[in-house]
Design an enzyme around this catalytic site. Structure first.
Site, PDB file in Angstrom:
ATOM      1  N   ASP A   1      46.700 134.169  55.594  1.00 56.23           N
ATOM      2  CA  ASP A   1      46.502 135.442  56.295  1.00 56.23           C
ATOM      3  C   ASP A   1      45.386 136.134  55.488  1.00 56.23           C
ATOM      4  O   ASP A   1      44.623 135.436  54.799  1.00 56.23           O
ATOM      5  CB  ASP A   1      47.810 136.264  56.328  1.00 56.23           C
ATOM      6  CG  ASP A   1      47.749 137.439  57.309  1.00 56.23           C
ATOM      7  OD1 ASP A   1      47.935 137.232  58.514  1.00 56.23           O
ATOM      8  OD2 ASP A   1      47.488 138.582  56.877  1.00 56.23           O
TER       9      ASP A   1
ATOM     10  N   LYS B   1      57.067 136.031  56.963  1.00 53.93           N
ATOM     11  CA  LYS B   1      55.772 136.437  56.419  1.00 53.93           C
ATOM     12  C   LYS B   1      55.948 136.721  54.936  1.00 53.93           C
ATOM     13  O   LYS B   1      57.054 137.053  54.498  1.00 53.93           O
ATOM     14  CB  LYS B   1      55.292 137.721  57.115  1.00 53.93           C
ATOM     15  CG  LYS B   1      53.803 137.948  57.017  1.00 53.93           C
ATOM     16  CD  LYS B   1      53.060 137.257  58.145  1.00 53.93           C
ATOM     17  CE  LYS B   1      51.567 137.336  57.990  1.00 53.93           C
ATOM     18  NZ  LYS B   1      50.879 136.841  59.193  1.00 53.93           N
TER      19      LYS B   1
HETATM   20  P1  NDP Z   1      40.386 137.219  55.856  1.00 52.18           P
HETATM   21  O1  NDP Z   1      40.887 137.569  54.526  1.00 52.18           O
HETATM   22  O2  NDP Z   1      39.732 135.915  56.079  1.00 52.18           O
HETATM   23  O3  NDP Z   1      39.377 138.344  56.366  1.00 52.18           O
HETATM   24  C1  NDP Z   1      39.779 139.658  56.509  1.00 52.18           C
HETATM   25  C2  NDP Z   1      38.586 140.488  56.984  1.00 52.18           C
HETATM   26  O4  NDP Z   1      39.049 141.791  57.380  1.00 52.18           O
HETATM   27  C3  NDP Z   1      37.564 140.722  55.881  1.00 52.18           C
HETATM   28  O5  NDP Z   1      36.309 140.866  56.447  1.00 52.18           O
HETATM   29  C4  NDP Z   1      38.074 142.028  55.256  1.00 52.18           C
HETATM   30  O6  NDP Z   1      37.079 142.745  54.555  1.00 52.18           O
HETATM   31  C5  NDP Z   1      38.526 142.776  56.486  1.00 52.18           C
HETATM   32  N1  NDP Z   1      39.585 143.697  56.094  1.00 52.18           N
HETATM   33  C6  NDP Z   1      40.796 143.372  55.570  1.00 52.18           C
HETATM   34  N2  NDP Z   1      41.509 144.458  55.275  1.00 52.18           N
HETATM   35  C7  NDP Z   1      40.729 145.481  55.593  1.00 52.18           C
HETATM   36  C8  NDP Z   1      40.919 146.875  55.520  1.00 52.18           C
HETATM   37  N3  NDP Z   1      42.056 147.430  55.038  1.00 52.18           N
HETATM   38  N4  NDP Z   1      39.915 147.640  55.957  1.00 52.18           N
HETATM   39  C9  NDP Z   1      38.768 147.097  56.434  1.00 52.18           C
HETATM   40  N5  NDP Z   1      38.531 145.793  56.522  1.00 52.18           N
HETATM   41  C10 NDP Z   1      39.500 145.003  56.115  1.00 52.18           C
HETATM   42  O7  NDP Z   1      41.639 137.391  56.823  1.00 52.18           O
HETATM   43  P2  NDP Z   1      41.834 136.869  58.322  1.00 52.18           P
HETATM   44  O8  NDP Z   1      40.546 136.823  59.051  1.00 52.18           O
HETATM   45  O9  NDP Z   1      42.674 135.669  58.261  1.00 52.18           O
HETATM   46  O10 NDP Z   1      42.748 138.054  58.903  1.00 52.18           O
HETATM   47  C11 NDP Z   1      42.218 139.101  59.692  1.00 52.18           C
HETATM   48  C12 NDP Z   1      43.312 139.605  60.620  1.00 52.18           C
HETATM   49  O11 NDP Z   1      43.719 138.529  61.473  1.00 52.18           O
HETATM   50  C13 NDP Z   1      44.588 140.072  59.904  1.00 52.18           C
HETATM   51  O12 NDP Z   1      45.151 141.146  60.622  1.00 52.18           O
HETATM   52  C14 NDP Z   1      45.501 138.865  60.019  1.00 52.18           C
HETATM   53  O13 NDP Z   1      46.866 139.241  59.946  1.00 52.18           O
HETATM   54  C15 NDP Z   1      45.127 138.373  61.407  1.00 52.18           C
HETATM   55  N6  NDP Z   1      45.479 137.000  61.725  1.00 52.18           N
HETATM   56  C16 NDP Z   1      45.039 135.958  60.955  1.00 52.18           C
HETATM   57  C17 NDP Z   1      45.394 134.681  61.285  1.00 52.18           C
HETATM   58  C18 NDP Z   1      44.916 133.495  60.488  1.00 52.18           C
HETATM   59  O14 NDP Z   1      45.280 132.385  60.854  1.00 52.18           O
HETATM   60  N7  NDP Z   1      44.131 133.663  59.450  1.00 52.18           N
HETATM   61  C19 NDP Z   1      46.253 134.384  62.436  1.00 52.18           C
HETATM   62  C20 NDP Z   1      46.590 135.544  63.221  1.00 52.18           C
HETATM   63  C21 NDP Z   1      46.222 136.789  62.850  1.00 52.18           C
HETATM   64  P3  NDP Z   1      37.042 142.677  52.949  1.00 52.18           P
HETATM   65  O15 NDP Z   1      36.621 141.283  52.618  1.00 52.18           O
HETATM   66  O16 NDP Z   1      36.062 143.712  52.564  1.00 52.18           O
HETATM   67  O17 NDP Z   1      38.436 142.994  52.490  1.00 52.18           O
HETATM   68  O1  2IT Z   2      49.489 136.193  61.692  1.00 50.15           O
HETATM   69  C1  2IT Z   2      49.502 134.969  61.846  1.00 50.15           C
HETATM   70  O2  2IT Z   2      49.920 134.462  62.900  1.00 50.15           O
HETATM   71  C2  2IT Z   2      48.991 134.120  60.764  1.00 50.15           C
HETATM   72  N1  2IT Z   2      48.514 134.651  59.764  1.00 50.15           N
HETATM   73  C3  2IT Z   2      49.068 132.628  60.873  1.00 50.15           C
HETATM   74  C4  2IT Z   2      50.435 132.152  60.473  1.00 50.15           C
HETATM   75  C5  2IT Z   2      50.597 130.652  60.388  1.00 50.15           C
HETATM   76  O3  2IT Z   2      51.719 130.258  60.005  1.00 50.15           O
HETATM   77  O4  2IT Z   2      49.687 129.892  60.687  1.00 50.15           O
END
Ligand code: NDP
Ligand code: 2IT
Length: 444
Positions: free
Chosen positions: A165, A125
């Site tokens: 992420d 990561k």
């Molecule tokens: P994005 O950046 O697309 O979206 C993040 C969302 O979560 C936004 O709405 C953001 O609000 C909100 N958010 C982030 N940090 C905070 C915080 N500290 N407090 C409140 N709201 C928060 O990210 P993802 O959707 O990709 O990621 C969301 C979660 O999913 C994370 O935990 C990530 O690790 C996990 N994840 C993502 C994957 C992927 O492929 N993208 C795969 C597996 C897990 P704001 O815009 O206001 O910051």
């Molecule tokens: O937390 C996760 O699994 C991710 N942000 C996706 C990682 C990836 O390599 O697609």
């Protein structure tokens, strides 16, 4: 033999101040105690003590210039945690809260998650404390180019393959890929989540959210339930949340609230996802703008308050530790039947205990959100073969992977005496796969 509490004490001592990393290690260690008791070879070879030590940690300076010519310096990270079963694989997070402990917790979780997918991917990561919010496209590009200038020395299609992420989506992956190619003069699958006309995979954009709901359906199946007709809340409004909501709606559930870090929108008539996509994916705006076109909805400026809504299914899709003990108790008293974690480690250990004690179905992140990295693995496979699979084919593979993860976690939980506990099952199944590979490869 060293006891689990001695191992934990050493981890805390060696990694001071990294609370989220300690939390992630503690959960896995607690789950695998019965495995270590039953199979002495793991303890004898000190496999767990080796697994908690990243193979390599890279920390670097990222200088960049804003549109006014002012100079800024951020810190970049890549933690290459474990390569026992494949090249390091895992996302990059750009968020002001990023520090080494956050990246280590995410990298550690990624090791087991990737093992669960059944695909040949190790865990890693990275990211930066850079805040993309409010920056122009040019500023984001300059930052990404500077970040990749250093990162490019450490990654490669067969070495380490980053992805998105929080704060890293298609735009950032594009800028970083472009810079990697300039520096290395190779066009290779060094990043996943690429654009569809330059090596990206269909379904990668949707994969985390869709995969989460496929996993949730597997959780509900033994109870003879589906999500059709259920009331759902999904926190966050980024990549994970948007596509979880899309799949819920396709399957006939009613999603009534979404959030961002400023607060949550409650729309009892059902969230209009096209509006959310327009605000978030096109305009990069704030969720409260939803009210402009949907005045009957309400906005609440406390994002944690989203868990006080009455719901059948909770999908924490924002960030770590967003559901604490109090929020979990409110969810239980409001009759929640299932919680599936799209974010990484969104429930505190105390919250997980509340759900388990109340008999709520609980899908832990490592298993439930593995769909994103699983389709990243499929993207790597397509890049290696220089082919691209149709949407239906990639989606079908994703569905099968999520079903297999649910099965392996359920079987491991059963085998080690905690049937139905998917936290323990996912940790055990992931650990055994990585541990066995490490044993096969000698003292690594
Ligand atoms: P994005 O950046 O697309 O979206 C993040 C969302 O979560 C936004 O709405 C953001 O609000 C909100 N958010 C982030 N940090 C905070 C915080 N500290 N407090 C409140 N709201 C928060 O990210 P993802 O959707 O990709 O990621 C969301 C979660 O999913 C994370 O935990 C990530 O690790 C996990 N994840 C993502 C994957 C992927 O492929 N993208 C795969 C597996 C897990 P704001 O815009 O206001 O910051
Ligand atoms: O937390 C996760 O699994 C991710 N942000 C996706 C990682 C990836 O390599 O697609």
């Amino acid at each position: 033999m060293v006891t689990a509490s001695e191992i934990m004490d050493r981890v805390i001592k060696k990694n001071p101040g990294e609370a989220e990393f300690h939390q992630a290690v503690h959960e896995v260690l607690t789950s695998i105690v019965p495995v270590l008791d039953r199979n002495h070879r793991y303890a004898k070879a000190r496999v767990f003590e080796r697994i908690v030590e990243p193979e390599r940690q890279i920390i670097f300076r990222v200088p960049w210039q804003d549109d006014n010519g002012e100079i800024w310096v951020n810190r970049g990270f890549r933690v290459e945690f474990n390569s026992a079963i494949g090249p390091y694989k895992g996302g990059l997070r750009f968020h002001p809260t990023v520090n080494l402990g956050i990246i280590k917790f995410l990298g550690f979780e990624q090791v087991f998650k990737n093992a669960l997918t059944g695909l040949p991917m190790g865990g890693g990561k990275g990211g930066s404390d850079f805040n993309p919010k409010g920056k122009s496209d040019d500023e984001v590009m300059r930052f990404c180019q500077s970040f990749m200038t250093e990162l490019s020395r450490h990654i490669g299609a067969d070495t380490d393959v980053p992805a998105g992420d929080i704060g890293v989506g298609g735009r950032e992956i594009g800028f970083m890929f472009g810079q990697y190619k300039r520096i290395k003069n190779v066009f290779e699958g060094v990043l996943t989540g690429k654009g569809l006309n330059w090596g990206g995979s269909l379904v990668r954009t949707e994969a985390t959210g869709y995969g989460l709901i496929y996993f949730l359906e597997e959780m509900l199946h033994p109870k003879r339930k589906t999500i059709e007709g259920m009331t759902v809340v999904s926190s966050g409004s980024g990549n994970a949340s948007i596509y979880a909501v899309e799949k819920c709606q396709q399957l006939g559930a009613k999603v009534v609230a979404m959030s961002d870090s400023n607060g949550y929108v409650h729309d009892p008539e059902g969230i209009n996802l096209e509006t959310v996509k327009q605000i978030k994916e096109v305009e990069r705006g704030r969720i409260k703008e939803y009210l402009k076109s949907h005045p009957h909805a309400t906005f609440h400026d406390d994002w944690r308050g989203i868990w006080s809504i009455k719901m059948d299914i909770a999908l924490p899709n924002a960030t770590q530790n967003e559901i604490d003990k109090e929020a979990a108790e409110v969810l239980v008293s409001n009759g929640v039947i299932a919680v599936a974690e799209g974010a990484n480690m969104p429930s505190t250990p105390e919250a997980v205990q509340v759900f388990h004690d109340a008999g709520v179905l609980f899908g832990p992140a490592k298993a439930a959100n593995a769909g994103g990295v699983a389709v990243s693995g499929l993207e790597m496979a397509q890049n290696s073969q220089r082919v691209s699979w149709p949407f239906e084919e990639a989606d079908e593979k994703l569905k099968n992977i999520m079903s297999n993860i649910h099965r392996s976690a359920s079987e491991a939980a059963e085998e080690y005496g905690c049937p139905g506990n998917l936290v323990a099952g996912a940790n055990i199944a992931g650990f055994i796969k990585v541990a066995d590979a490490m044993l096969d490869q000698g003292l690594v």
